[in-house]
Design an enzyme around this catalytic site. Structure first.
Site, short mmCIF file in Angstrom:
data_model
loop_
_atom_site.label_atom_id
_atom_site.label_comp_id
_atom_site.label_asym_id
_atom_site.label_seq_id
_atom_site.Cartn_x
_atom_site.Cartn_y
_atom_site.Cartn_z
N LYS A 184 13.33 -2.70 52.52
CA LYS A 184 13.32 -3.80 51.56
C LYS A 184 14.20 -3.39 50.39
O LYS A 184 14.38 -2.22 50.08
CB LYS A 184 11.91 -4.14 51.08
CG LYS A 184 11.20 -3.10 50.25
CD LYS A 184 11.57 -3.00 48.79
CE LYS A 184 11.47 -4.34 48.10
NZ LYS A 184 11.93 -4.20 46.66
N THR A 195 16.38 5.30 49.20
CA THR A 195 16.74 3.89 49.21
C THR A 195 15.70 3.16 48.42
O THR A 195 14.91 3.77 47.73
CB THR A 195 16.79 3.35 50.65
OG1 THR A 195 17.00 1.95 50.58
CG2 THR A 195 15.51 3.64 51.40
N GLU A 285 20.67 -9.52 45.13
CA GLU A 285 20.22 -10.71 44.41
C GLU A 285 21.40 -11.60 44.02
O GLU A 285 22.29 -11.19 43.29
CB GLU A 285 19.42 -10.28 43.18
CG GLU A 285 18.09 -9.67 43.57
CD GLU A 285 17.40 -8.95 42.45
OE1 GLU A 285 16.20 -8.69 42.58
OE2 GLU A 285 18.06 -8.61 41.45
N ASN A 408 16.84 -12.28 37.81
CA ASN A 408 16.28 -11.20 37.01
C ASN A 408 15.80 -11.66 35.64
O ASN A 408 14.91 -11.04 35.04
CB ASN A 408 17.30 -10.07 36.89
CG ASN A 408 17.39 -9.29 38.18
OD1 ASN A 408 16.53 -8.49 38.49
ND2 ASN A 408 18.43 -9.56 38.97
N SER A 413 8.22 -14.03 35.23
CA SER A 413 7.60 -15.31 34.88
C SER A 413 7.14 -16.06 36.12
O SER A 413 7.42 -15.67 37.23
CB SER A 413 8.56 -16.16 34.08
OG SER A 413 9.75 -16.39 34.80
#
EC number: 2.3.1.35
Length: 413
Positions: A184, A195, A285, A408, A413
């Site tokens: 992951k 990693t 991301e 990010n 939130s």
């Protein structure tokens, strides 16, 4: 876990074979996420050997400390992983949490806490409430099944958009052995560690010291050569487990890292590690492009890697790739700032097979049209030849998009 899958996700996933001596179970513990699994237990038969590499962060998580302590014995019976909370920078509460989890897992498996390995991933600085999942461990340990590898990969995801799995089957002696791996990671990804989180299992009968040698060498050109955002996590953990069950089918027991029979296994392990590492990069991301950065002609291999990482970690290079702009001047900048030996007047730069700069100036045959067409690809190759030696290295990264900032900025939130 994002609901929008990365455009760089694999088009298909391998069928993950069973590893004899490994059983897997997952659960929804509600640690952070709702309506998804976030707890993994992997149970190993007695006699399973283990090796590992971990983050080099000076602020490691409590589970990393726990694993390092247990690794010396080289034996494993249970792996417990949670997502949603990293149990990092949590002080005494974090240490108590790992101790309680280790004791609960050991009781469930009928082993010592020294044979338990833990990993956590998620938000840093928030205490991990073990009461949310410790009562689930007995059921997970007893109910494990051997074929849930993809489910295992899903349970450890955070901002990942897809599960990461890889497998190889090779000969050890005259006997087939299998290597399965899951991983992951999508953000806070940088080398100089193990990693993000990755777990490898094999039925090969390989002693723990040999596994350690294989893993340490194997990460150098795989997980330690990828970067998404130059941020090294507090929780990075890579563990490999060898059940040894293939010995019943004639596989030789390997106790020496120099054993010539390890050749095929070493290469297969390298393929699994590289596949998982690149899947992490491709799930960076907000990523829309994978970038391979190769540096040649450096003073040494170490120098080449440092220059390559300077290029790969440059926000200006990464945003140029995102904007499909062949701004090779930013590569020049990244080479120059790396702090490694270089000669401006010997530097040459390629994007793909197109040479953009040569010996300190723009290539006279440079074509903006051809380069712009190349930059529209999903996979971009950048090469810089330093022109002063024979050192070379390759690292992988991804582009930097506005989605990275959004993900990010909203993470807690």
């Amino acid at each position: 876990m994002s609901t929008t899958i990365s455009p760089l996700a694999p088009k298909k996933y391998p069928k993950m074979p069973v590893i004899e001596g490994v059983r897997i179970a997952t659960a929804e513990a509600g640690i952070k996420y709702k309506n998804r699994t976030d707890l993994l237990a992997m149970v190993f038969d007695a006699g399973t050997a283990v090796a590992g590499v971990f983050t080099k962060s000076k602020c490691p998580s409590a589970p990393v400390d726990f694993c390092r302590q247990n690794l010396a014995a080289g034996k494993a019976r249970v792996l417990v992983v949670n997502s949603g909370n990293a149990n990092a920078f949590t002080g005494k509460k974090g240490r108590e949490s790992t101790a309680l989890t280790g004791e609960a897992a050991a009781k469930a498996a009928g082993c010592t806490a020294g044979e338990v390995f833990l990993a956590s991933t998620g938000v840093i600085g928030e205490p991990l409430d073990t009461t949310k999942f410790s009562h689930l461990l007995a059921g997970l340990v007893s109910d494990g099944k051997p074929d849930l590898w993809t489910e295992a990969a899903k349970a450890i995801m955070t901002t990942d958009t897809y599960p990461k799995v890889a497998t190889q089957t090779v000969k050890l002696g005259d006997t087939d052995v299998t290597i399965n791996g899951i991983s992951k990671g999508a953000g806070m990804i940088a080398p100089d560690m193990a990693t993000m989180l990755s777990f490898i299992a094999t039925d090969a009968p390989i002693a723990a010291p040999v596994l350690q040698d294989l893993l340490s060498r194997g990460t150098a050109k795989t997980f330690n050569a990828v970067t998404v955002d130059s941020d090294t996590s507090t929780s990075d953990t890579l563990l490999i487990f060898a059940t040894g069950k293939a010995a019943k089918r004639g596989a030789p027991e390997i106790t020496d890292p120099k054993d010539a029979r390890l050749g095929q296994f070493r290469r297969a392990l390298g393929k699994v590690l590289k596949s998982l590492a690149l899947q992490v990069v491709r799930d960076g991301e907000g990523a829309r492009k994978q970038v391979e950065v190769t540096v040649t002609g450096a003073k040494s291999a170490r120098s080449a890697k440092r220059i390559a990482l300077s290029i790969a970690n440059s926000p200006l290079v990464k945003t140029a790739v995102a904007g499909e702009d062949a701004n090779w001047g930013r590569v020049v900048m990244a080479v120059g700032k790396a702090g490694e030996p270089a000669d401006r007047d010997r530097l040459s730069i390629w994007f793909g097979d197109i040479r953009l700069a040569h010996e300190g100036e723009r290539d006279p045959g440079y074509s903006e049209e051809a380069t712009s067409t190349y930059m529209k690809r999903d996979d971009i190759r950048i090469r810089a030849d330093i022109g002063i030696g024979r050192g070379k290295a390759t690292v992988w990264t991804c582009d930097l998009t506005k989605e990275y900032v959004a993900i990010n900025g909203d993470y807690r939130s």
